[in-house]
Design a protein around this motif. Structure first.
Motif, PDB file in Angstrom:
ATOM      1  N   ASP A   1       0.813  -1.210   0.000  1.00  0.00           N
ATOM      2  CA  ASP A   1       0.000   0.000   0.000  1.00  0.00           C
ATOM      3  C   ASP A   1       0.848   1.262   0.000  1.00  0.00           C
ATOM      4  O   ASP A   1       0.336   2.365  -0.225  1.00  0.00           O
ATOM      5  CB  ASP A   1      -0.928   0.014   1.224  1.00  0.00           C
TER       6      ASP A   1
ATOM      7  N   LYS B   1       1.273   1.400  -7.848  1.00  0.00           N
ATOM      8  CA  LYS B   1       0.874   0.147  -8.493  1.00  0.00           C
ATOM      9  C   LYS B   1       1.808  -0.194  -9.651  1.00  0.00           C
ATOM     10  O   LYS B   1       2.186  -1.361  -9.835  1.00  0.00           O
ATOM     11  CB  LYS B   1      -0.569   0.281  -9.006  1.00  0.00           C
TER      12      LYS B   1
ATOM     13  N   SER C   1      -0.602  -6.516   1.933  1.00  0.00           N
ATOM     14  CA  SER C   1      -0.570  -5.346   2.808  1.00  0.00           C
ATOM     15  C   SER C   1      -1.170  -5.751   4.141  1.00  0.00           C
ATOM     16  O   SER C   1      -2.373  -6.017   4.228  1.00  0.00           O
ATOM     17  CB  SER C   1      -1.358  -4.172   2.213  1.00  0.00           C
TER      18      SER C   1
ATOM     19  N   THR D   1      -3.961  -3.064   5.049  1.00  0.00           N
ATOM     20  CA  THR D   1      -5.273  -3.049   4.403  1.00  0.00           C
ATOM     21  C   THR D   1      -5.885  -4.439   4.263  1.00  0.00           C
ATOM     22  O   THR D   1      -7.075  -4.564   4.002  1.00  0.00           O
ATOM     23  CB  THR D   1      -5.167  -2.421   2.998  1.00  0.00           C
TER      24      THR D   1
ATOM     25  N   GLU E   1      -4.998  -6.521   1.881  1.00  0.00           N
ATOM     26  CA  GLU E   1      -4.872  -6.951   0.495  1.00  0.00           C
ATOM     27  C   GLU E   1      -3.868  -8.100   0.383  1.00  0.00           C
ATOM     28  O   GLU E   1      -2.785  -8.043   0.958  1.00  0.00           O
ATOM     29  CB  GLU E   1      -4.411  -5.778  -0.381  1.00  0.00           C
TER      30      GLU E   1
END
Length: 261
Positions: A176, A180, A233, A236, A238
């Motif tokens: 995060d 990207k 992450s 988060t 993810e």
């Protein structure tokens, strides 16, 4: 396979890589998906953990107390504490078995070099391993976002794999915190060694560092068993589902994996 196997997952990585946060978030993810999880804090020097450990070695030995009692420095007190923990490893293992959880997440000491690269570290991990075991090596994405940083991180991961000699999953944590497009490039380095070599040559580092990085890349590529990192992450959540799928395949008795499948 029995449905009551105990899967011990050791979370290992450099200081600041997010090991403890990953333990907390992975435990929450597993619990939210109806899995029985226990957490073991194996770090005798940690000041704060975001989770409530089911077993905490600080109840057995405190690095801070050893520092005061024996006039030791920070590293010396951690070394002494880990050695004392190893002596009581059977006691800790009995406590783990009494918990009755299928997934046991073990948060290892923050100073990785004092744990992973001393013989007592591998001894302790082997003594605490139960029916199934795996190591999750945590790589800081902010440290691996340059070609030379990536090579250094993967070399450490390879060293841990060599030391512990058990199934290992490499994770690229803190995704995060990087763009990207950069993350995609870093992940491509794990897929195509030529892309990594080209990135190293264009990084603009001095010749000595460039030559050394290229040679290390050749070593990592020649070994051929270094698992490519799974992007996650801990903050988060993810990527935790992908990490779980890989761990579950090990739990079921597998060894090779591809997190994209």
């Amino acid at each position: 396979m029995r449905d009551d196997l105990v899967f011990t997952v050791f979370i290992v990585g450099t200081a600041g890589s997010g090991k403890t946060t990953l333990v907390d978030s992975l435990a929450q993810w597993l619990e939210s998906n109806q899995y029985d999880v226990a957490i073991v804090n194996l770090d005798p020097a940690v000041e704060y953990v975001p989770y409530i450990p089911d077993i905490d070695v600080r109840d057995l030995v405190s690095a801070r107390e050893l520092m005061r009692k024996y006039k030791l420095g920070p590293n010396g007190s951690i070394i002494a504490a880990i050695d004392m923990i190893a002596v009581r490893s059977q006691e800790i293992k009995n406590q783990i078995m009494d918990l009755g959880a299928n997934y046991v997440l073990v948060d290892t000491p923050g100073q990785m070099e004092l744990f992973a690269f001393r013989s007592v570290g591998s001894l302790l991990i082997n003594r605490l391993s139960l029916d199934r075991s795996a190591v999750v090596f945590v790589i800081d994405a902010t440290q691996a976002q340059t070609p030379s940083g990536y090579v250094s991180s993967m070399l450490l991961a390879l060293s841990a794999q060599f030391r512990f000699n058990m199934p290992q999953v490499n994770v690229l944590n803190k995704i995060d915190l990087i763009d990207k497009s950069l993350l995609d490039e870093v992940l491509e380095w794990g897929e195509e060694v030529d892309l990594l070599r080209n990135a190293l040559m264009s990084q603009g580092i001095n010749k000595l560092e460039s030559d050394l990085s290229m040679r290390l890349t050749d070593i990592i590529n020649a070994v051929g068993t270094v698992p490519k990192p799974i992007p996650v992450s801990a903050k988060t959540g993810e990527g935790l589902d992908a990490l779980y799928r890989v761990l579950h395949s090990i739990y079921m008795g597998g060894s090779d994996y591809d997190y994209l499948e």
